[in-house]
Design a protein around this motif. Structure first.
Motif, mmCIF file in Angstrom:
data_model
loop_
_atom_site.group_PDB
_atom_site.id
_atom_site.type_symbol
_atom_site.label_atom_id
_atom_site.label_comp_id
_atom_site.label_asym_id
_atom_site.label_seq_id
_atom_site.Cartn_x
_atom_site.Cartn_y
_atom_site.Cartn_z
ATOM 1 N N ARG A 1 0.828 -1.214 0.000
ATOM 2 C CA ARG A 1 0.000 0.000 0.000
ATOM 3 C C ARG A 1 0.858 1.259 0.000
ATOM 4 O O ARG A 1 1.947 1.275 0.558
ATOM 5 C CB ARG A 1 -0.936 0.000 1.208
ATOM 6 C CG ARG A 1 -1.934 -1.153 1.153
ATOM 7 C CD ARG A 1 -2.949 -1.114 2.263
ATOM 8 N NE ARG A 1 -3.827 -2.276 2.148
ATOM 9 C CZ ARG A 1 -4.884 -2.338 1.336
ATOM 10 N NH1 ARG A 1 -5.203 -1.281 0.599
ATOM 11 N NH2 ARG A 1 -5.610 -3.433 1.261
ATOM 12 N N ASP B 1 -3.149 7.688 1.126
ATOM 13 C CA ASP B 1 -2.348 6.848 2.010
ATOM 14 C C ASP B 1 -3.067 5.518 2.188
ATOM 15 O O ASP B 1 -4.195 5.492 2.679
ATOM 16 C CB ASP B 1 -2.198 7.575 3.360
ATOM 17 C CG ASP B 1 -1.583 6.697 4.429
ATOM 18 O OD1 ASP B 1 -0.680 5.916 4.100
ATOM 19 O OD2 ASP B 1 -2.036 6.786 5.589
ATOM 20 N N GLY B 2 -2.445 4.435 1.753
ATOM 21 C CA GLY B 2 -3.084 3.127 1.876
ATOM 22 C C GLY B 2 -3.588 2.566 0.556
ATOM 23 O O GLY B 2 -4.043 1.422 0.495
ATOM 24 N N HIS B 3 -3.504 3.344 -0.526
ATOM 25 C CA HIS B 3 -3.951 2.909 -1.855
ATOM 26 C C HIS B 3 -3.153 1.661 -2.278
ATOM 27 O O HIS B 3 -1.931 1.660 -2.240
ATOM 28 C CB HIS B 3 -3.708 4.056 -2.842
ATOM 29 C CG HIS B 3 -4.494 3.954 -4.110
ATOM 30 N ND1 HIS B 3 -4.694 5.036 -4.931
ATOM 31 C CD2 HIS B 3 -5.138 2.921 -4.703
ATOM 32 C CE1 HIS B 3 -5.416 4.660 -5.989
ATOM 33 N NE2 HIS B 3 -5.696 3.381 -5.859
ATOM 34 N N THR C 1 -5.701 -1.772 10.394
ATOM 35 C CA THR C 1 -5.048 -0.601 9.814
ATOM 36 C C THR C 1 -5.412 -0.468 8.335
ATOM 37 O O THR C 1 -5.722 0.625 7.851
ATOM 38 C CB THR C 1 -3.517 -0.737 9.984
ATOM 39 O OG1 THR C 1 -3.249 -0.752 11.378
ATOM 40 C CG2 THR C 1 -2.780 0.414 9.359
ATOM 41 N N GLU C 2 -5.385 -1.594 7.621
ATOM 42 C CA GLU C 2 -5.755 -1.543 6.193
ATOM 43 C C GLU C 2 -7.220 -1.132 6.023
ATOM 44 O O GLU C 2 -7.554 -0.389 5.118
ATOM 45 C CB GLU C 2 -5.527 -2.913 5.544
ATOM 46 C CG GLU C 2 -4.066 -3.290 5.395
ATOM 47 C CD GLU C 2 -3.914 -4.654 4.716
ATOM 48 O OE1 GLU C 2 -4.186 -5.670 5.378
ATOM 49 O OE2 GLU C 2 -3.544 -4.693 3.531
ATOM 50 N N ARG D 1 -7.341 2.623 6.542
ATOM 51 C CA ARG D 1 -6.653 3.436 5.524
ATOM 52 C C ARG D 1 -7.284 3.326 4.145
ATOM 53 O O ARG D 1 -7.187 4.262 3.345
ATOM 54 C CB ARG D 1 -5.178 3.015 5.417
ATOM 55 C CG ARG D 1 -4.326 3.466 6.580
ATOM 56 C CD ARG D 1 -2.965 2.784 6.522
ATOM 57 N NE ARG D 1 -2.090 3.342 5.491
ATOM 58 C CZ ARG D 1 -1.060 2.677 4.960
ATOM 59 N NH1 ARG D 1 -0.786 1.448 5.363
ATOM 60 N NH2 ARG D 1 -0.306 3.244 4.033
ATOM 61 N N ALA D 2 -7.874 2.167 3.847
ATOM 62 C CA ALA D 2 -8.199 1.931 2.434
ATOM 63 C C ALA D 2 -9.634 1.493 2.154
ATOM 64 O O ALA D 2 -9.961 1.211 1.004
ATOM 65 C CB ALA D 2 -7.226 0.888 1.875
ATOM 66 N N PRO E 1 -9.293 7.991 1.239
ATOM 67 C CA PRO E 1 -9.888 6.809 0.598
ATOM 68 C C PRO E 1 -11.240 7.125 -0.019
ATOM 69 O O PRO E 1 -11.983 7.958 0.500
ATOM 70 C CB PRO E 1 -10.018 5.802 1.747
ATOM 71 C CG PRO E 1 -9.687 6.546 3.001
ATOM 72 C CD PRO E 1 -8.952 7.772 2.627
ATOM 73 N N ASN F 1 -1.027 11.551 5.737
ATOM 74 C CA ASN F 1 -1.022 10.182 6.277
ATOM 75 C C ASN F 1 -2.049 10.068 7.397
ATOM 76 O O ASN F 1 -2.125 10.942 8.263
ATOM 77 C CB ASN F 1 0.371 9.813 6.821
ATOM 78 C CG ASN F 1 1.373 9.665 5.691
ATOM 79 O OD1 ASN F 1 2.212 10.540 5.482
ATOM 80 N ND2 ASN F 1 1.262 8.585 4.944
ATOM 81 N N THR G 1 -5.242 4.788 12.933
ATOM 82 C CA THR G 1 -5.667 3.656 12.102
ATOM 83 C C THR G 1 -6.147 2.461 12.914
ATOM 84 O O THR G 1 -6.283 1.368 12.378
ATOM 85 C CB THR G 1 -4.509 3.194 11.194
ATOM 86 O OG1 THR G 1 -3.448 2.744 12.048
ATOM 87 C CG2 THR G 1 -4.005 4.298 10.309
#
Lengths: 768, 157
Positions: free
Chosen positions: A61, A125-127, A309-310, A313-314, A382, A688, A692
């Motif tokens: 990511r 951030d996280g893409h 966290t993912e 973020r995403a 996101p 960022n 998360t």
């Protein structure tokens, strides 16, 4: 209209002892059919799947909010023992901007494809950039860290206000504002302008004796489902794919994954796992195409599970946004005009729910002159996903705050002011619909009568009320009702159960068939076992899929009557259906045949018995209105808010399983309280995401909340055989306003920014 | 990374398992023993979906290493209501409709049972604070708290 106070059990037993509404099963509270599996740990959710020879995926990511991808180097990762496959955006077909489905909430597969895995640019951030599959999760995670990505870092833009500026950094150089005539030739971050209007609010506003006007802001919040996204995919040598996944729609996963991977629908089978919360956030795909491609390249089944966290973020979230609201009223409290301007952050790709905010904000009120203007703005966050009544809570927060302020100015009780102006049967909403019989006024009236509303407040305490509206939808649903050899019944649908809908399906089937609900087994079938169904969303399942179940049960009854006619050697029209049995009209010497009797001899009368229904319900989904009351105490030293009392009142149509209806009201209220008080995405200036996890993205915990009382106002929906109205989304619309009004009334100053953290409240108190 | 041989008691049965030194107890239960009733919601000890008891003490299985379970008695959701009858906490969760999606439910049941073993007559506030480490996003906690209080009442007899 009937009222159910949700604090007791209303005297209804768990075994179909009959209800006040005249039904035998509808309105009772049996234990849910999938309950035992869920209290014993047997139920299989997305991450619980295990396949023969399975390997594990991990996603690379972006650490940057906005950057060009210059180069991806897999060399080091591929040298690691146990690594079986790597993929990047290059492994997927390139879609065109024209690959989309139109509608109020348009769906762009071009954008979805680039959100699932970045191509030339990362936008938050996280893409996701690349993915790897290996024999263990630990090796896959290690390999992901060994994939080198070279970036050219670009300046991020994080808020709608900044993104709308003339010289703002551009996320997409091919984005030209829709809804502006003529379409601009210069690209910008403004994806769309939406304007809705009734009458002439500018002229009408001039006749107002009082005008309230204000600016309100909210932050990005996440749906916060406890189950992270998870799936497993198998790719066979003949090109057939199986995907196990938890989501709000197995058919949705099939369609979107096929589209993004360039495959035909018939090649993909999706098996729904239990879903551990969705709230709209699982109405799209993230991991499935990646798992499919990794499985294809490695020749092994691949499982992928996001970390928390993912998830933060995403996936998700819903848009933060700002609102400017203006309401004019006569001295007696009659509203004369209202205007609302909303700016919502869509995230990295167009499609915030701002149009829905415009449609819903003023819906509880009878306004002949009203206008709503919405701006859909892309920022380096996101891509927003649906979240329970998408777009409505932020709009309602602004309107309901203004209504509270207006009540103060006029010296009128805030519920009385709302009643005086409430939308009712025949009121035309700003989006053009004329309401049928709705329970808006009934809820306000019920709210005024609650013990809660009449409880005196103490020092530093405040009370807030707010109303809310959500459309509810119908859509395409299918159902099959199968009669087993012993007369028990299987009810299969394609609608994932995200909150107890199996129980509602069983109750409705029981009511139609006249078979005890304990003899009915509802199930959520895979994409090759039932015909297509739309996803679970829009508060549509108990309404539309319920209607399919009712139709399918009636179809099965028809079949059983035919069998009885054959046995009795009478005409079909000589057979009627009563209390779960076929009876012969005009000949009471013929003994009625129960479902079990008919099932037992099914082989002799034509084979297995079933009924089916495939429907698309395009109208009749009764809209939902609710009113919430919130009491808080604010500590003037620390700014901390304690929620003392909370009551959610809602027109729920007929409550099929009242406990799960109450649960929807309570859960929606709790999410709204979190949105109002605690929850927000916090970004660094580089873009960022800083919070998360659940430690610092703080959703309400048990010790934060009081009991949440409910009042179920039951105005049956004429568009459904049992009067069902969707109930899941409306409950998150009023809380933002109700809590904000309570806090504002406790401190004697208007809070205009969410979340109302202790620091913000202290600042407001100290501002003098 | 080499694996270590760990012996522990899980739901009353002796279990031997090989786990990596960096593997959590949660991963050992789910991946090595196939006990997937214990859920992962965060892996940082913030959501309580992985609640288990270790020698009678409530812990997040994601915050403990598998190797630390050596010689310990672990109880998971699979060990509750193992007989034909559900445990009163499980039964009241069903009767009160204290679950919607059900992902947090195993953790809540493990935590609530542990509370009632230590405090058979908790107040509403004590239940709320004991369960503050277990997140539920669906129910607003109302029906969960009621289910635990009703189970306590029944268990006191």
């Amino acid at each position: 209209m009937t009222l159910q106070n949700g604090n007791g059990h209303n005297g209804n037993g768990h075994n179909g002892s009959g209800t006040s509404n005249g039904y035998k099963y509808v309105g009772t509270r049996p234990v849910r059919p999938d309950g035992v599996d869920k209290v014993t740990g047997r139920a299989n959710f997305g991450a619980d799947i295990s396949l023969n020879g399975m390997i594990y995926g991990s996603v690379v990511r972006s650490p940057h909010a906005h950057a060009k991808i210059k180069k991806i180097n897999f060399d080091k990762a591929l040298k690691l023992k146990g690594v079986k496959a790597v993929i990047s955006g290059k492994d997927f077909p390139t879609l065109k901007p024209s690959d989309k489905l139109p509608g109020v909430a348009p769906l762009s597969f071009y954008d979805m494809s680039r959100n699932v895995i970045a191509r030339d640019k990362v936008l938050y951030d996280g893409h996701a950039i690349a993915a790897v599959a290996a024999t263990t999760q630990a090796i896959a995670d290690k390999a992901a860290k060994l994939i080198d990505v070279e970036y050219k870092i670009l300046k991020p833009v994080m808020t709608a206000a900044d993104a709308m500026k003339e010289k703002a950094p551009l996320l997409h150089d091919d984005l030209f504002t829709e809804g502006v005539d003529p379409t601009p030739k210069k690209a910008s971050n403004i994806a769309k302008r939406t304007e809705l209007k009734l009458g002439d609010p500018e002229v009408a506003m001039q006749s107002a004796d009082f005008i309230v006007e204000g600016d309100y802001s909210t932050e990005t919040v996440h749906q916060g489902y406890i189950e992270p996204h998870a799936c497993a995919a198998n790719f066979a040598q003949d090109g057939s794919v199986s995907i196990w996944a938890s989501s709000q729609g197995a058919f949705m996963i099939r369609a979107y994954t096929a589209r993004l991977c360039g495959m035909s629908t018939s090649k993909i089978k999706v098996i729904p796992a239990e879903i551990g919360g969705g709230f709209g956030g699982k109405t799209t795909i993230y991991l499935e195409p990646l798992a499919l491609m990794l499985a294809k390249k490695s020749g092994r089944p691949v499982k992928m599970t996001m970390s928390r966290t993912e998830v933060m973020r995403a996936t998700g979230p819903t848009s933060g946004g700002t609102a400017h609201v203006k309401i004019g009223a006569k001295k007696d409290g009659t509203l004369v005009a209202g205007t609302l301007e909303l700016k919502y952050e869509a995230g990295a790709f167009p499609g915030s729910p701002v149009a829905l905010g415009c449609m819903t904000g003023f819906a509880p009120y009878d306004l002949k002159d009203v206008a709503c203007l919405g701006w859909d703005v892309v920022v380096n966050r996101p891509k927003a996903a649906a979240y329970r009544a998408p777009g409505a809570p932020v709009a309602a927060y602004a309107v309901e705050s203004a209504m509270d302020e207006l009540a103060h100015k006029l010296g009128i009780d805030p519920l009385t002011l709302r009643r005086k102006n409430s939308a009712k049967e025949g009121t035309k909403a700003v989006y053009g619909v004329e309401f049928d019989r709705i329970g808006n006024e009934d809820c306000l009236q019920a709210a005024q009568k609650t013990k809660h509303y009449n409880t005196p407040l103490g020092e530093n305490q405040g009370r807030g009320v707010a109303s809310g509206f959500w459309f509810n939808i119908g859509g395409t649903s299918s159902a099959e009702v199968m009669i087993n050899e012993d007369g028990t019944v299987i009810v299969a649908t394609g609608s994932p159960d995200i909150g107890g809908s199996r129980a509602s399906m069983a109750l409705m089937a029981a009511e139609v068939l006249g078979v005890d609900v304990s003899r009915i087994k509802p199930l959520v079938a895979d994409t090759e076992s039932v015909p297509y169904s739309d996803l679970t969303g829009g508060s549509r399942v108990t309404f539309a899929t319920g209607k399919a179940v009712i139709d399918a049960a009636e179809d099965a009854i028809k079949d059983m009557k035919r069998r009885a006619a054959k046995v009795w050697k009478v005409d079909f029209d000589q057979v009627d259906w009563e209390n779960g049995s076929a009876i012969c009209i005009e000949n009471d010497e013929i003994k009625p045949m129960s479902v079990a009797d008919i099932a037992q001899i099914a082989g002799k009368t034509g084979g297995a018995i079933s009924g089916k229904a495939n429907i698309n319900v395009t109208k009749g989904a009764g809209p939902g209105f609710g009113t919430h009351i919130c009491d808080v105490e604010v500590d003037p030293e620390t700014g901390r808010v304690t929620v003392l009392r909370y009551t959610a009142i809602q027109d729920v149509g007929t409550a099929i399983h009242p406990s799960y209806v109450e649960g929807q009201l309570q859960g929606g209220a709790a999410q709204g309280i979190g949105w109002a008080l605690n929850e927000e995405y916090v970004y660094s200036k580089e873009g960022n995401l800083l919070n998360t996890g659940f430690l610092d993205y703080r959703v309400p915990v048990a010790s934060d909340l009081p009991m949440i009382d409910t009042v179920l106002v039951e105005v049956p929906n004429a568009g459904h055989p049992f009067g069902v109205r969707g109930v899941g989304e409306t409950p998150i619309v009023p809380p933002l306003g109700a809590v904000a009004n309570a806090v504002s009334n406790a401190i004697g100053k208007r809070m205009t920014s969410l979340p109302m953290s202790p620091a913000k409240i202290l600042q407001k108190i100290d501002a003098g | 990374m080499s694996k270590q041989h760990v012996t522990m008691t899980v739901n009353g049965d002796p279990v031997e398992v090989l786990c990596r030194a960096d593997q959590t107890l949660l991963d050992c239960l789910r991946d090595e023993m196939g006990l997937t009733g214990t859920k992962e919601g965060c892996s940082t000890g913030d959501c309580g979906a992985c609640s288990v008891t270790v020698d009678g003490r409530l812990v997040c299985a994601c915050l403990m290493l598998g190797v630390e379970a050596e010689g310990r008695k672990i109880e998971t959701i699979e060990g509750i209501g193992e007989s034909e009858e559900l445990h009163p906490v499980q039964r009241h969760f069903l009767e009160e409709a204290a679950l919607q999606c059900g992902i947090c439910t195993p953790g809540f049941i493990v935590a609530a049972k542990n509370l009632l073993e230590k405090n058979p007559n908790p107040t509403e506030e004590e239940v709320r604070y004991w369960l503050a480490g277990n997140l539920c996003r669906c129910t607003g906690y109302d029906k969960i708290i009621k289910a635990v209080l009703k189970a306590a009442e029944e268990m006191r007899g």
